[in-house]
Design a protein around this motif. Structure first.
Motif, PDB file in Angstrom:
ATOM      1  N   MET A   1     -51.030  41.037 -43.643  1.00 17.42           N
ATOM      2  CA  MET A   1     -50.691  42.653 -43.793  1.00 17.42           C
ATOM      3  C   MET A   1     -52.062  43.354 -43.387  1.00 17.42           C
ATOM      4  O   MET A   1     -53.227  42.854 -43.472  1.00 17.42           O
ATOM      5  CB  MET A   1     -50.866  42.782 -45.325  1.00 17.42           C
ATOM      6  N   ARG A   2     -52.006  44.470 -42.864  1.00 13.56           N
ATOM      7  CA  ARG A   2     -52.943  45.122 -42.185  1.00 13.56           C
ATOM      8  C   ARG A   2     -53.045  46.718 -42.718  1.00 13.56           C
ATOM      9  O   ARG A   2     -52.202  47.386 -42.441  1.00 13.56           O
ATOM     10  CB  ARG A   2     -52.973  45.037 -40.695  1.00 13.56           C
ATOM     11  N   TRP A   3     -54.130  46.924 -42.953  1.00 15.47           N
ATOM     12  CA  TRP A   3     -54.511  48.543 -43.548  1.00 15.47           C
ATOM     13  C   TRP A   3     -55.658  49.100 -42.607  1.00 15.47           C
ATOM     14  O   TRP A   3     -56.882  48.612 -42.441  1.00 15.47           O
ATOM     15  CB  TRP A   3     -54.841  48.670 -44.974  1.00 15.47           C
ATOM     16  N   PRO A   4     -55.570  50.147 -42.056  1.00 11.41           N
ATOM     17  CA  PRO A   4     -56.516  50.997 -41.606  1.00 11.41           C
ATOM     18  C   PRO A   4     -57.438  51.675 -42.504  1.00 11.41           C
ATOM     19  O   PRO A   4     -56.656  52.001 -43.525  1.00 11.41           O
ATOM     20  CB  PRO A   4     -55.993  52.052 -40.515  1.00 11.41           C
ATOM     21  N   ILE A   5     -58.767  51.716 -42.285  1.00 11.35           N
ATOM     22  CA  ILE A   5     -59.569  52.567 -43.268  1.00 11.35           C
ATOM     23  C   ILE A   5     -59.671  53.928 -42.471  1.00 11.35           C
ATOM     24  O   ILE A   5     -60.204  54.199 -41.620  1.00 11.35           O
ATOM     25  CB  ILE A   5     -60.755  51.952 -43.467  1.00 11.35           C
ATOM     26  N   LYS A   6     -58.745  54.678 -43.068  1.00 10.94           N
ATOM     27  CA  LYS A   6     -58.971  56.406 -42.694  1.00 10.94           C
ATOM     28  C   LYS A   6     -60.269  56.727 -42.389  1.00 10.94           C
ATOM     29  O   LYS A   6     -60.648  57.571 -41.355  1.00 10.94           O
ATOM     30  CB  LYS A   6     -57.958  57.048 -43.303  1.00 10.94           C
TER      31      LYS A   6
ATOM     32  N   GLY B   1     -62.812  52.846 -37.139  1.00 11.17           N
ATOM     33  CA  GLY B   1     -63.024  51.745 -36.548  1.00 11.17           C
ATOM     34  C   GLY B   1     -62.583  50.449 -37.380  1.00 11.17           C
ATOM     35  O   GLY B   1     -62.797  49.179 -36.720  1.00 11.17           O
ATOM     36  N   MET B   2     -62.720  50.596 -38.570  1.00 13.52           N
ATOM     37  CA  MET B   2     -62.425  49.564 -39.662  1.00 13.52           C
ATOM     38  C   MET B   2     -61.036  49.148 -39.865  1.00 13.52           C
ATOM     39  O   MET B   2     -60.275  50.136 -40.033  1.00 13.52           O
ATOM     40  CB  MET B   2     -63.351  49.889 -41.102  1.00 13.52           C
ATOM     41  N   THR B   3     -61.000  48.025 -40.053  1.00 17.73           N
ATOM     42  CA  THR B   3     -59.503  47.690 -40.229  1.00 17.73           C
ATOM     43  C   THR B   3     -59.629  46.476 -41.566  1.00 17.73           C
ATOM     44  O   THR B   3     -60.497  45.682 -41.621  1.00 17.73           O
ATOM     45  CB  THR B   3     -59.013  46.780 -39.211  1.00 17.73           C
ATOM     46  N   VAL B   4     -58.800  46.524 -42.423  1.00 30.37           N
ATOM     47  CA  VAL B   4     -58.668  45.265 -43.382  1.00 30.37           C
ATOM     48  C   VAL B   4     -57.466  44.450 -43.242  1.00 30.37           C
ATOM     49  O   VAL B   4     -56.321  45.097 -43.030  1.00 30.37           O
ATOM     50  CB  VAL B   4     -58.578  46.024 -44.979  1.00 30.37           C
TER      51      VAL B   4
ATOM     52  N   ARG C   1     -68.697  42.607 -36.082  1.00 34.02           N
ATOM     53  CA  ARG C   1     -69.282  41.776 -37.388  1.00 34.02           C
ATOM     54  C   ARG C   1     -67.896  41.695 -38.162  1.00 34.02           C
ATOM     55  O   ARG C   1     -66.937  42.624 -38.120  1.00 34.02           O
ATOM     56  CB  ARG C   1     -70.337  42.697 -38.249  1.00 34.02           C
ATOM     57  N   GLU C   2     -67.836  40.666 -39.072  1.00 37.35           N
ATOM     58  CA  GLU C   2     -66.749  40.400 -39.855  1.00 37.35           C
ATOM     59  C   GLU C   2     -67.321  40.214 -41.415  1.00 37.35           C
ATOM     60  O   GLU C   2     -68.038  39.320 -41.581  1.00 37.35           O
ATOM     61  CB  GLU C   2     -65.831  39.130 -39.343  1.00 37.35           C
TER      62      GLU C   2
ATOM     63  N   GLU D   1     -55.787  32.195 -49.217  1.00 38.40           N
ATOM     64  CA  GLU D   1     -55.402  33.830 -48.665  1.00 38.40           C
ATOM     65  C   GLU D   1     -56.864  34.306 -48.551  1.00 38.40           C
ATOM     66  O   GLU D   1     -57.621  33.921 -49.448  1.00 38.40           O
ATOM     67  CB  GLU D   1     -54.565  34.530 -49.786  1.00 38.40           C
ATOM     68  N   ILE D   2     -57.231  34.853 -47.556  1.00 38.08           N
ATOM     69  CA  ILE D   2     -58.312  35.745 -47.483  1.00 38.08           C
ATOM     70  C   ILE D   2     -58.127  37.336 -47.259  1.00 38.08           C
ATOM     71  O   ILE D   2     -56.850  37.595 -46.621  1.00 38.08           O
ATOM     72  CB  ILE D   2     -59.036  35.148 -46.040  1.00 38.08           C
ATOM     73  N   LEU D   3     -59.180  38.029 -47.331  1.00 38.69           N
ATOM     74  CA  LEU D   3     -58.865  39.360 -47.108  1.00 38.69           C
ATOM     75  C   LEU D   3     -60.246  39.619 -46.259  1.00 38.69           C
ATOM     76  O   LEU D   3     -61.273  39.474 -46.739  1.00 38.69           O
ATOM     77  CB  LEU D   3     -59.160  40.139 -48.243  1.00 38.69           C
ATOM     78  N   GLY D   4     -60.038  40.152 -45.105  1.00 40.43           N
ATOM     79  CA  GLY D   4     -61.118  40.424 -44.173  1.00 40.43           C
ATOM     80  C   GLY D   4     -61.336  41.762 -43.822  1.00 40.43           C
ATOM     81  O   GLY D   4     -60.209  42.621 -43.660  1.00 40.43           O
ATOM     82  N   ILE D   5     -62.460  42.100 -43.608  1.00 43.28           N
ATOM     83  CA  ILE D   5     -62.667  43.603 -43.003  1.00 43.28           C
ATOM     84  C   ILE D   5     -63.569  43.320 -41.845  1.00 43.28           C
ATOM     85  O   ILE D   5     -64.458  42.758 -41.654  1.00 43.28           O
ATOM     86  CB  ILE D   5     -63.484  44.351 -44.041  1.00 43.28           C
ATOM     87  N   PHE D   6     -63.189  44.060 -40.582  1.00 46.16           N
ATOM     88  CA  PHE D   6     -63.467  43.921 -39.356  1.00 46.16           C
ATOM     89  C   PHE D   6     -63.937  45.181 -38.767  1.00 46.16           C
ATOM     90  O   PHE D   6     -63.302  46.391 -39.110  1.00 46.16           O
ATOM     91  CB  PHE D   6     -62.467  43.708 -38.294  1.00 46.16           C
ATOM     92  N   ASP D   7     -65.280  45.520 -38.275  1.00 42.71           N
ATOM     93  CA  ASP D   7     -65.477  46.781 -37.579  1.00 42.71           C
ATOM     94  C   ASP D   7     -64.547  46.579 -36.015  1.00 42.71           C
ATOM     95  O   ASP D   7     -64.181  45.828 -35.973  1.00 42.71           O
ATOM     96  CB  ASP D   7     -66.973  46.565 -37.614  1.00 42.71           C
TER      97      ASP D   7
END
Length: 219
Positions: free
Chosen positions: A94-99, A103-106, A128-129, A173-179
């Motif tokens: 599952m993917r969410w943009p950070i409005k 540039g960030m995605t969860v 960076r992650e 299950e992991i939750l990641g934040i990517f720049d």
């Protein structure tokens, strides 16, 4: 002078409440913020209480003193507060943009396989992650080091370091934040753009499918 509309009045009230809330969050008295903003205490009190007109120069000074920007101080709430995820069932993502940070995605992902044994399948790219394990146990390979990450533990690392992640002892299950750079790096590894994902076995969990993405969406 044009009459104030209800919308203008709502924004005026919001800004005043925001100034007070930011001051209280910092643990500052009226006097302390007044000193930092080079305003009199009575002026600041009247600004917070709606007894003094909000002047642009005062707002700029207050924003600086409160360690924020004028845009953030006067921004209004948006209608699109709630966002549904984009689901990639094939990769279990599952993917969410950070409005607020384009540039960030969860990304949330379920993994079933351990990280790869072959170092050549580890990935390195700018960015960076940050990730947190929601359930199960994850293994993070970072350069020559191996990290065991339990549920509710997090990891943060520069993605220029060769890395891979997988599960240990069952699904995790992991939750990641990517720049922006990390996200683009995973897309290049996958050979795809924003429109989809490809198999990125051996890369870190969110951006390219991870070492062992399960079939079906994360739950």
């Amino acid at each position: 002078m044009l009459p104030m509309t209800q919308e203008d009045g709502d924004l005026d009230s919001l800004v005043r409440k925001r100034i007070r809330a930011l001051r209280v969050a910092q643990g500052w008295s009226l006097e302390e913020l007044a000193v930092r903003a080079r305003l009199s205490q009575s002026t600041l009190s009247r600004i917070e209480n709606g007894q003094r007109r909000l002047a642009l120069d005062s707002l700029v000074t207050l924003a600086r003193a409160l360690d924020t920007t004028l845009d953030q101080l006067v921004e209004t709430a948006t209608d699109d507060v709630v966002t549904s995820p984009m689901i990639d069932a094939a990769r279990g993502q599952m993917r969410w943009p950070i409005k607020g940070e384009p540039g960030m995605t969860v990304i949330r992902q379920r993994m079933t396989e351990p990280p790869p044994d072959n170092p050549s399948r580890m990935r390195a790219h700018p960015g960076r992650e940050w990730l947190v394990v929601l359930s199960g146990t994850a293994i993070l390979l970072l350069g020559h080091r191996r990290f065991r990450i339990e549920a509710n533990q997090s990891a943060e690392f520069p993605t220029m370091m060769p890395h891979a992640i997988g599960a240990e002892g069952g699904p995790c299950e992991i939750l990641g934040i990517f720049d922006r750079d990390a996200r683009r790096g995973h897309q290049r590894d996958s050979g795809v753009g924003d429109a989809g994902e490809a198999d990125g076995a051996g890369s870190s969990g969110g951006g390219a499918g991870g070492a062992g993405a399960a079939q079906g969406p994360a739950r």
